[in-house]
Design a protein around this motif. Structure first.
Motif: not given
Length: 314
Positions: A265-291
């Motif tokens: 499923x991740x063939x040819x995918x790179x330079x990304x950040x994942x959590x819980x087996x899915x790519x993470x959404x944007x997260x704000x500094x100080x948050x607990x989730x996201x990138x």
């Protein structure tokens, strides 16, 4: 930061490494897992071995590594596991590991780490968490570039943390020579570096067929917390409140690493950040989730690469 749609998979926070790798055949593949003698490193290595890979546990404690390799062999039937000494904070140890490696490498999981340690410096004067979590893995991965390129379609997995949301890389004072040392800021900075490494390594190496991604494994009770007392853990849980993540088993914690290392499923995918087996959404500094956006910033990633090369060349 990528403008393309986030990657989603059928797997979730509850998925285990065994479930993620089910049906995948790694016969003939060679893998290295740093810090593979305990915690999610062990379960990552077990899943890869169970799928047929020849797995090298790159560890500081080779006796513990041998015991883990025997356990993995007994549970999977794959007895081709190897153990090699590796201290990521010691440049000579990294160089020795590299000098012993021969042939292609299909999977590299940069899993080892130190978290929230008391202020400690390497003989070079480098802050220990940055030296271990980033510089050691940087030297190791760059040193294995030829082996990864030779494999054709290699995967590099950079184990980061939601703690990256605590701090960007503070280029003006990476090693806390001017500012007061804070163990969590130091840890967060090193985990941001793990993501930035994936961004820049993918940019540089995708033409070699090497996919590099970063991830947050989740909250898993392991030896990684050995420098954090129960009182501090309670404080952190209280600070997080309703945002405190549910604890995972080591098998669940290893799932995202194994997904990035093996899934089609991740063939040819790179330079990304994942959590819980899915790519993470944007997260704000100080948050607990996201990138954090600063962890995917191409200019910062390129600058970190150059600083790392310069630091290790001295």
């Amino acid at each position: 930061m990528t403008d393309t749609a986030p990657i989603s998979t059928p797997f979730t926070a509850d998925s285990t490494a065994e479930e993620v790798i089910d049906g995948i055949d790694l016969t003939g593949a060679r893998a290295v897992v740093t810090g593979g003698s305990s915690g999610i490193g062990t379960e990552t290595a077990r899943a890869l071995a169970g799928a047929g890979a020849e797995v090298t546990l790159a560890v500081r404690d080779t006796a513990a590594g041998r015991a883990t390799a025997e356990d993995i062999g007994a549970s999977t039937g794959n007895t081709r596991g190897r153990v090699a000494p590796l201290d990521l904070a010691d440049r000579k140890s990294v160089a020795a590991f590299l000098s012993e490696w021969e042939g292609p490498l299909h999977i590299l999981v940069n899993n080892a780490g130190v978290m929230a340690s008391p202020e400690t410096r390497t003989p070079e004067g480098w802050e220990l968490q940055f030296a271990t979590n980033h510089l050691g893995h940087f030297a190791l991965t760059v040193g294995l570039h030829r082996a990864l390129a030779a494999a054709g379609g290699a995967r590099v997995v950079s184990v980061s943390s939601s703690a990256h949301l605590r701090s960007p890389v503070v280029f003006e004072d990476i090693h806390f020579r001017e500012r007061p040392y804070d163990p969590w800021q130091a840890y967060g900075q090193s985990k941001t570096a793990n993501v930035l490494f994936a961004v820049e390594a993918w940019r540089r190496w995708q033409s070699d067929g090497i996919a590099v991604n970063a991830l947050m494994p989740g909250a898993i009770p392991t030896r990684l917390q050995r420098h954090v007392g129960e009182g501090e853990l309670e404080r952190l849980r209280a600070e997080a409140g309703a945002e405190a993540p549910a604890l995972k088993t080591p098998g669940q914690g290893a799932a995202t690493s194994v997904l990035l290392a093996t899934s089609s499923l991740l063939e040819g995918v790179g330079g990304r950040y994942f959590e819980d087996c899915n790519e993470a959404p944007p997260g704000e500094p100080g948050a607990r989730r996201g990138v954090a956006p600063y962890a995917l910033e191409p200019e910062a990633a390129e600058r970190l690469w150059e600083v790392s090369v310069e630091t290790l060349s001295v």
